[in-house]
Design an enzyme around this catalytic site. Sequence first.
Site, short mmCIF file in Angstrom:
data_model
loop_
_atom_site.label_atom_id
_atom_site.label_comp_id
_atom_site.label_asym_id
_atom_site.label_seq_id
_atom_site.Cartn_x
_atom_site.Cartn_y
_atom_site.Cartn_z
CG ASP A 26 -1.67 1.23 1.47
OD1 ASP A 26 -1.84 2.00 0.50
OD2 ASP A 26 -2.08 1.48 2.63
CG ASN A 28 -3.11 5.27 -1.07
OD1 ASN A 28 -3.13 4.20 -0.47
ND2 ASN A 28 -3.99 5.61 -1.99
CG ASP A 30 -5.96 3.02 0.42
OD1 ASP A 30 -5.05 2.17 0.53
OD2 ASP A 30 -6.58 3.22 -0.65
CG ASP A 34 -1.37 1.60 -3.87
OD1 ASP A 34 -0.14 1.46 -4.09
OD2 ASP A 34 -1.81 2.19 -2.86
CG ASP A 103 -6.57 -12.27 -13.92
OD1 ASP A 103 -7.33 -12.81 -14.72
OD2 ASP A 103 -6.23 -12.77 -12.83
CG ASP A 204 -11.40 -15.63 -14.38
OD1 ASP A 204 -10.74 -16.22 -13.51
OD2 ASP A 204 -12.64 -15.45 -14.30
CD GLU A 246 -9.34 -19.90 -13.61
OE1 GLU A 246 -9.33 -20.20 -12.40
OE2 GLU A 246 -10.08 -19.01 -14.07
CG HIS A 320 -6.15 -15.38 -7.06
ND1 HIS A 320 -5.54 -15.95 -8.17
CD2 HIS A 320 -7.47 -15.32 -7.37
CE1 HIS A 320 -6.46 -16.19 -9.10
NE2 HIS A 320 -7.63 -15.82 -8.64
CG ASP A 321 -9.17 -18.45 -6.59
OD1 ASP A 321 -9.58 -17.49 -5.92
OD2 ASP A 321 -9.40 -18.58 -7.80
#
Length: 543
Positions: A26, A28, A30, A34, A103, A204, A246, A320-321
């Site tokens: 990150d 910034n 928040d 990013d 992606d 995807d 995928e 990521h899954d």
Amino acid sequence: MSNNVTEKKWWQSAVVYQIYPKSFQDSNGDGVGDLRGIMERLEYLGKLGIDAIWLSPVCKSPQADNGYDISDYQDIDPMFGSVEDMEALIKEAKKYNIRIIMDLVLNHTSNKHRWFEEAKKSKDNPYHDYYVWRDGEEGVEPNDMKAVFGGSAWEWVPEIKQYYFHQFLPEQPDLNWENPQVRKEIYDMILWWMEKGVGGFRLDVIDQIAKEPDKKITINGPRLHEYFREMSKETFQKGDLITVGEAWGADPERAKLYSNPDGSEFSMVFQFEHIGLDQQEGKDKWDLAPLPFLKLKQIMNRWQTELYNCGWNSLFWNNHDLPRIVSRWGNDKEYRVESAKMLAILLHGMQGTPYIFEGEELGMTNVRYNIEDYRDVEIQNVYKERIAAGYDKEDVMNSIYAKGRDNARTPMQWDDTENAGFTTGTPWIKVNDNYKTINAKSQVDDPDSIFNCYRKLVSFRKEYPVLVDGSFKLLLAEDENIFAYERKNADETLLVVCNFYGNTVKMPLTEETEDMELLISNYKEIEDSSVLRPYEARMYYKK
């Protein structure tokens, strides 16, 4: 047509690093990662030596499904930055010889995409036919098809008295690929990103675009490869790209079409046969079962041998899954370092393009949170469903600890400062408690770290042609503890021997290794070459 030396593509000796942008860095404060944050960490990735970054979706999205519901293909979600930030990232990454892979979700859009907002206005709207509609009456659906995330695959729109088809969430209406105008829009958009310098695309659920819902066909529809070839001809073949589809429904025969060396479709395919092994037969991923080790060897062997010289593999343990591999099939307690390195050596010796998921190179582990600390909609749903169905709470939580997608999505562990150096704000999801001991800062300069094991393996792809073009032969197929194989080309032999478990076993291949050089192992020194210690892995080489 064979993948001989003259036809080598850059991505055949490349290693790809997957970033889940929300959790990487990150910039910034928040609490959300990013694109600027990724730029701040390019030096680290340059040190690792990777060739490309695959970014999980960063296009504009209402985030009903983590960005896999795109509302504008030609804009970046403000959470991650802007198109200008994306251009800057592409440019900066180039300085480290790193390409950016986007992606793309081409099976469906968000219901907030302007195409869909137009499509549902009337049957005569030019955009209506961009999606899959069927007549019907409210409460009487076209058929009984179910969506992947539960519930019906049909959603009623009262204004036009029609149902639209969605394989995933109702917020993700499926595109109608039979409409040539849809395909043209998609190709124009891909070319637009190619002009911006993108190095490739991960596509995807791409094996679902040729759906025929009236026949209940969602995967591997009859026109699938026709669409792939047209898309490749109109877009990918106009650049030097890496493209990976995928495909949960792929077998080696289909993968040969996807990854045909003539470049008519994609560079390679993500297949998941090995990923579904540790669950009960005929049930889903939450119904845990021990890993059938011999079957894992058979599956890896089949993909390695059947695609040799007529296709290309992607190599991965994590994404990521998926849960963290060191917690899943390694030992994330007393042998975390050894087993993480063993799993790396085992995979990176094979033929294909390896994918490293953020934090894998540090041996990051699964987490055990209270249910309210998980952010993933799939985890929350399965918890509610299983508790309601009378499952034991402890069993439900154990399944979530083992297989939940948030295991992969906790913030990247950069150092031992607050929030692991990921953000100065409040992170969108809790940081793993073990970040004080498991972090990048403690590993980058340690020659014996997991990070430096990965760094060596990445460099080997450029150094030893046998890793790219050698044949594959599984050894000791029936051994219950050892995963061993040989790679061979005209000039070189590579031998990989891994003890997959936490016991000490006899090393059966001592004669084979006598005149070979030890390239890498996961213990500092080999005390006794006739035994393999817990999770011990060795890679031998001979020219």
